[in-house]
Design an enzyme around this catalytic site. Structure first.
Site, PDB file in Angstrom:
ATOM      1  N   ASP A  47       0.874  -1.178   0.000  1.00  0.00           N
ATOM      2  CA  ASP A  47       0.000   0.000   0.000  1.00  0.00           C
ATOM      3  C   ASP A  47       0.910   1.228   0.000  1.00  0.00           C
ATOM      4  OD1 ASP A  47      -1.518   2.222   0.679  1.00  0.00           O
ATOM      5  OD2 ASP A  47      -2.453   1.317   2.442  1.00  0.00           O
ATOM      6  N   GLN A  77       0.814   6.525   1.142  1.00  0.00           N
ATOM      7  CA  GLN A  77       1.533   7.561   1.880  1.00  0.00           C
ATOM      8  C   GLN A  77       3.001   7.678   1.457  1.00  0.00           C
ATOM      9  OE1 GLN A  77       0.178   9.739   3.878  1.00  0.00           O
ATOM     10  NE2 GLN A  77      -1.860   8.813   3.881  1.00  0.00           N
ATOM     11  N   CYS A 133      -8.337   6.214  10.488  1.00  0.00           N
ATOM     12  CA  CYS A 133      -8.659   4.933   9.834  1.00  0.00           C
ATOM     13  C   CYS A 133      -7.642   3.862  10.199  1.00  0.00           C
ATOM     14  CB  CYS A 133      -8.741   5.096   8.319  1.00  0.00           C
ATOM     15  SG  CYS A 133     -10.134   6.097   7.779  1.00  0.00           S
TER      16      CYS A 133
END
Length: 399
Positions: free
Chosen positions: A195, A198, A358
């Protein structure tokens, strides 16, 4: 060195006021602001080349198709993917991970199979696997907020089907050693999803050097519009997994008896894609790349170091002290609730994030309900840190 004054002039929103005060925007981990060239790319696309792509023989359709596929090439080069066929446009990281969970899950997973994640994952890299009936094996983090790699190596079993880890924590700022984590997974013949939501705005990403099997990111975290993102996948995997959605574009032929699927990457891009958003994403990637990663990293590290030192001096409790850290600081100050901190800073024109970000499981591990979070981008300045600290000192006095 970056010419910050010139860069800030590229972002009209940074010149506005909030409650009669200059906007200090420190919520970049949630979404970045958009430079003028990206917004102009959007409007220019709608004003000059708006036509559905791939299907039309007329001039506008051919021009829009070429722009969309050129954008795919820009993303390929940005990630150093081997082929443009490995670049799938999505609505963002969340859709990319859900797409993979559905497609990879259908092909290679059974309920009760295992996915290894870190304790710092965003909900978008937790919930999709739970929806597929997967069991999550969690890599713990140490007191600095770094993953415990020795434990990680012990989590693999015969039912491990995937490792899915964040490149950079949106709470702790930890830059995970994903290359090392991928090498460990290789010993067990387990593929890895990273992922990168960021990460991509703050550091170069080379998916071939990492040897990542899948890599996902969102445009709006990297100065591009909302609603556009990317899933990179090695071609060998994308060929083996079924489509996520059915409809137009993803087909080779359709009959009432049988459908055959299109070639990559179109097999995973059902329906009309965001062919305007893709070109704006490419423009954002070109814009960011023009500054050079060394200059961006040096500027953002200077902001991170200055803000960390000054928050420490103010008595803040900072979460995440990893040796490799991106420009994110989550903190609490005394008994001040993070929501109160965020609301009061907002009245001073300072935008920060508050809550669990989150990442509720991580908050439980940290023993808190939430934090205040500041996150920097290439257009932020030390003057804005001055404004932040002045606001924090004023709020301390109120409590």
């Amino acid at each position: 060195m970056l010419d910050i004054s010139s860069i800030r002039s590229d972002f009209p929103i940074l010149q506005r006021e909030v409650y009669g005060r200059p906007l200090v925007y420190l919520d970049n981990a949630a979404t970045t602001q958009k430079p003028r060239c990206v917004v102009e790319k959007l409007t220019g696309g709608y004003y000059r080349t708006n036509a559905n792509i791939h299907r039309g023989v007329h001039f506008l359709s051919r021009q829009a198709t070429e722009a969309h596929e050129d954008a795919r090439l820009v993303v390929q080069r940005f990630l150093n993917a081997r082929s443009a066929a490995e670049i799938i446009f999505t609505r963002g990281t969340t859709e990319a991970i859900n797409m993979l969970a559905s497609s990879y899950g259908k092909a290679f997973m059974q309920p009760g199979d295992e996915v290894i994640v870190t304790a710092m994952e965003h909900h978008s890299n937790i919930v999709p696997w739970q929806l597929q009936g997967m069991k999550l094996k969690v890599i713990p983090v140490n007191e600095r907020g770094e993953p415990e790699l020795e434990v990680y190596g012990q989590l693999f079993t015969e039912r491990t089907r995937l490792v899915a880890v964040t490149h950079v924590s949106n709470v702790l700022g930890t830059v995970n050693p994903v290359a090392d984590m991928i090498r460990i997974a290789r010993r067990h013949n387990v593929p890895v999803l990273v992922d990168g939501a960021q990460a991509v705005a703050h550091m170069p990403v080379d998916v071939q050097a990492l040897d990542a099997d899948f890599y996902a990111f969102s445009g709006h975290k990297i100065y591009a519009p909302t609603g556009i993102g990317v899933l990179y996948g090695k071609e060998c995997w994308l060929e083996r997994i079924p489509p996520y959605q059915g409809g137009g574009e993803m087909i080779a032929s359709v009959s009432f008896e049988k459908t055959t699927f299109n070639e990559l990457p179109y097999k995973f891009e059902a329906g009309t894609p965001d062919f305007i958003g893709s070109t704006a994403l490419a423009e954002a990637l070109r814009y960011l790349s023009s500054f050079g990663w060394d200059a961006i990293a040096a500027h953002e590290k200077a902001l991170l170091d200055d803000a960390t030192r000054r928050l420490d001096g103010a008595g803040a409790r900072i979460f995440g002290r990893a040796a490799a850290k991106s420009s994110v600081i989550s903190f609490l100050l005394g008994q001040i609730h993070p929501y109160d901190m965020g609301m009061l800073l907002d009245r001073l024109g300072i935008a920060v994030r508050t809550g669990h970000h989150c990442a509720e499981p991580l908050m439980r591990i940290l023993g808190v309900e939430g934090t205040a979070r500041v996150s920097f981008a290439l257009y932020n300045t030390k003057d804005e840190i001055d404004a932040l600290m002045a606001g924090i000192e004023r709020i301390k006095g109120m409590f």
